[in-house]
Design a protein around this motif. Structure first.
Motif, mmCIF file in Angstrom:
data_model
loop_
_atom_site.group_PDB
_atom_site.id
_atom_site.type_symbol
_atom_site.label_atom_id
_atom_site.label_comp_id
_atom_site.label_asym_id
_atom_site.label_seq_id
_atom_site.Cartn_x
_atom_site.Cartn_y
_atom_site.Cartn_z
ATOM 1 N N ASN A 20 0.818 -1.214 0.000
ATOM 2 C CA ASN A 20 0.000 0.000 0.000
ATOM 3 C C ASN A 20 0.851 1.262 0.000
ATOM 4 O OD1 ASN A 20 -2.361 -1.542 0.131
ATOM 5 N ND2 ASN A 20 -2.277 -1.631 2.343
ATOM 6 N N LYS A 22 2.985 2.112 -2.293
ATOM 7 C CA LYS A 22 3.374 2.562 -3.634
ATOM 8 C C LYS A 22 2.963 4.010 -3.840
ATOM 9 C CE LYS A 22 3.862 -1.810 -5.892
ATOM 10 N NZ LYS A 22 3.642 -2.619 -7.052
ATOM 11 N N ASP A 23 1.890 4.426 -3.176
ATOM 12 C CA ASP A 23 1.496 5.835 -3.141
ATOM 13 C C ASP A 23 2.011 6.381 -1.811
ATOM 14 O OD1 ASP A 23 0.350 8.322 -2.830
ATOM 15 O OD2 ASP A 23 -1.721 7.615 -3.056
ATOM 16 N N ASN A 25 1.627 8.975 -0.287
ATOM 17 C CA ASN A 25 0.666 9.781 0.468
ATOM 18 C C ASN A 25 -0.548 8.986 0.934
ATOM 19 O OD1 ASN A 25 2.151 12.241 0.105
ATOM 20 N ND2 ASN A 25 1.495 12.187 -2.019
ATOM 21 N N SER A 26 -0.554 7.679 0.675
ATOM 22 C CA SER A 26 -1.691 6.851 1.050
ATOM 23 C C SER A 26 -1.802 6.711 2.562
ATOM 24 C CB SER A 26 -1.551 5.463 0.423
ATOM 25 O OG SER A 26 -2.552 4.596 0.929
#
Length: 80
Positions: A20, A22-23, A25-26
């Motif tokens: 999770n 990979k983004d 800012n997630s």
């Protein structure tokens, strides 16, 4: 593979590996885990199974282990 460090504590540790993240800012970064009841092959050539929660057996106390907290040590978070 595009995965970012999702937890950094300067002078102590960096954590990464969450799919999770990979983004960067997630809000889900750091919350991903493996599929439950799966299996994988370890560096020692043995096959290990995850339990229903996706956890693996602890390695502490095995004869082949050399536990260290020296700078640069590679570790893994495990709730098992």
């Amino acid at each position: 593979d595009g995965i970012h460090f999702h937890r950094v504590i300067p002078g102590f540790m960096n954590q990464f590996g969450c799919p999770n993240a990979k983004d960067p800012n997630s809000r889900r970064a750091g919350t991903g885990g493996p599929e439950p009841n799966g299996s994988f092959k370890g560096c020692d050539g043995n096959t290990y199974r995850r339990n229903a929660g996706g956890c693996i057996p602890d390695e502490i106390g095995k004869d082949h282990q050399r536990i260290t907290n020296a700078p640069g040590t590679l570790s893994m978070a495990n709730t098992g």
